[in-house]
Design a protein around this motif. Structure first.
Motif, PDB file in Angstrom:
ATOM      1  N   THR A  87      -7.298   1.651  -6.429  1.00  0.00           N
ATOM      2  CA  THR A  87      -7.934   0.342  -6.243  1.00  0.00           C
ATOM      3  C   THR A  87      -7.200  -0.724  -7.051  1.00  0.00           C
ATOM      4  O   THR A  87      -6.953  -1.836  -6.569  1.00  0.00           O
ATOM      5  N   ALA A  88      -6.855  -0.383  -8.305  1.00  0.00           N
ATOM      6  CA  ALA A  88      -6.107  -1.329  -9.139  1.00  0.00           C
ATOM      7  C   ALA A  88      -4.698  -1.549  -8.600  1.00  0.00           C
ATOM      8  O   ALA A  88      -4.181  -2.677  -8.619  1.00  0.00           O
ATOM      9  N   LYS A  89      -4.088  -0.487  -8.075  1.00  0.00           N
ATOM     10  CA  LYS A  89      -2.720  -0.573  -7.565  1.00  0.00           C
ATOM     11  C   LYS A  89      -2.639  -1.424  -6.303  1.00  0.00           C
ATOM     12  O   LYS A  89      -1.745  -2.265  -6.146  1.00  0.00           O
ATOM     13  N   THR A 126       0.827  -1.207   0.000  1.00  0.00           N
ATOM     14  CA  THR A 126       0.000   0.000   0.000  1.00  0.00           C
ATOM     15  C   THR A 126       0.864   1.261   0.000  1.00  0.00           C
ATOM     16  O   THR A 126       0.498   2.281   0.573  1.00  0.00           O
ATOM     17  N   LYS A 171      -5.135  -3.441  -5.161  1.00  0.00           N
ATOM     18  CA  LYS A 171      -6.039  -4.598  -5.227  1.00  0.00           C
ATOM     19  C   LYS A 171      -7.143  -4.532  -4.170  1.00  0.00           C
ATOM     20  O   LYS A 171      -7.697  -5.538  -3.741  1.00  0.00           O
ATOM     21  N   SER A 172      -7.445  -3.314  -3.707  1.00  0.00           N
ATOM     22  CA  SER A 172      -8.461  -3.123  -2.665  1.00  0.00           C
ATOM     23  C   SER A 172      -8.781  -1.630  -2.569  1.00  0.00           C
ATOM     24  O   SER A 172      -7.964  -0.787  -2.924  1.00  0.00           O
TER      25      SER A 172
END
Length: 392
Positions: free
Chosen positions: A237-239, A72, A241-242
């Motif tokens: 979100t794509a980076k 993150t 995955k959430s």
């Protein structure tokens, strides 16, 4: 008797013992005064928040990264690549080191060190008083230069121009290249005034600040703000995955959050002030019961010459109402005076008087007198003449 005669009689009676009357009204005075003062402070704070956010424009976004670990994290270059998108005008990532020891000569104070880039100054609508801002080359070459907020500069240098002087930040020497004009609170609550601003990559490597937590973004126009927010949301979100590792807030959301926090605190304080009003009401009831006991023979004489129960009830109820009403009026004047004086005591905290709230507080104080005066007045009206005349 008409209402004027009742009020006149009540005033004559309560003024016969002014000290006792004043002490009885004290709870109402403090309660009403506190309500008006606290509401004026709360409304002044709200107006100040709106003014601060309006000065920043309405096309700003704040991205906060919430997660820990490399999954993150975003590096500076990756974030800045988003500037090629048409819906994003400029980006200013930031890192903060709170409570850093900043020293010049023999003066040493604790300030926040803010690491950012050259876009930050235009995004925050700050103005240079002397020297220059951080430029792109400072970030690229990790220059050890600093721009001082107005408060930080005046604390360390007084009236002296700090540009060109060296300061020591936690043992590292930086050269001051600029001083900002006074600004006040910025977006997200951190004030540039009490900050020392340095190039972001210098801050990260010198003070080992780690990942970028907060990033400011500006859309070209207000009507592109939603598109910019959607783009950033999809990218993160794509980076990651959430969608749980970050939070994006626009100007209105941040302003409303601060206004709600301020309003909640003000309401809690007003609740405490209203308790003071209720305590004042209990004091009025207590003193009216004493008054009824002291004037038992008077009540008996009045009833024996023809006064009816409603006359006695109205007389004592009017006395309680006049006491609370006068207390409310004095509290109103006290609250107005305190509201006008507060900015002189604390210049950073404006106030804004509300005539409507003042009127409501005054009417509530009168209502307190009616409610808490009802029991003593009813007790006085129910006395039997023969028993009252025998009272010694």
């Amino acid at each position: 008797m008409n209402i004027f005669e009742l009020v006149t009689m009540a005033l004559r009676t309560i003024m016969s013992k002014p000290m006792r009357t004043l002490l009885t009204m004290l709870g109402v005075i403090i309660g009403v005064g506190s309500v008006i003062t606290l509401v004026s402070i709360g409304q002044g704070t709200t107006a100040q928040i709106e003014k601060q956010y309006e000065s920043l424009g309405t096309n700003l976004l704040v991205v906060n990264l919430l997660g820990n670990g490399r999954a993150t994290q975003l590096d500076y270059d990756t974030i800045m690549e988003l500037e090629i998108l048409p819906e994003i005008e400029s980006i200013a990532p930031t890192v903060t080191k709170s409570g850093s020891n900043v020293k010049y000569d023999r003066t040493s104070e604790s300030f926040n060190v803010l690491g950012t880039n050259d876009r930050y100054f235009s995004l925050m609508k700050t103005e240079i008083e002397s020297g220059r801002e951080i430029v792109e080359g400072d970030v690229e070459f990790r220059s050890q230069v600093a721009v001082l907020g107005n408060t930080a500069a005046e604390t360390l240098f007084g009236r002296m121009d700090p540009v060109g002087q060296d300061i020591n930040i936690d043992g590292i020497v930086f050269t001051v290249v600029g001083k900002l004009k006074a600004k006040g609170s910025s977006l997200g609550g951190t004030s540039p005034d009490s900050s020392v601003i340095i190039p972001i990559e210098t801050a990260r490597r010198t003070f080992k600040l780690g990942q970028i937590r907060t990033t400011y973004l500006e859309a070209p126009e207000i009507d592109q703000l939603t598109a910019a927010q959607n783009t950033i949301t999809q990218f993160l979100t794509a980076k990651f995955k959430s969608s749980n590792g970050f939070r994006i807030m626009n100007q209105d959301e941040l302003m409303n959050a601060r206004k709600e926090a301020s309003s909640s605190l003000t309401n809690q304080m007003i609740s405490v002030a209203l308790i003071s009003l209720l305590v004042g009401g209990i004091g009025i009831m207590n003193i009216m019961l004493v008054t009824v006991s002291e004037r038992t023979r008077e009540i008996g004489i009045r009833k024996s010459i023809g006064a009816q129960r409603r006359h006695i009830l109205t007389q004592f109820l009017m006395e309680a109402t006049v006491i609370s009403g006068l207390g409310g009026l004095l509290g109103l004047l006290l609250g107005i005076a305190a509201s006008l004086a507060w900015p002189m005591i604390n210049p950073s905290q404006p106030t804004e008087l509300s005539l409507e709230i003042g009127l409501y507080a005054l009417l509530f104080s009168v209502l307190v007198g009616v409610i808490f005066g009802l029991y003593p007045a009813n007790k006085a009206s129910r006395l039997k003449p023969i028993d009252a005349l025998r009272f010694d």
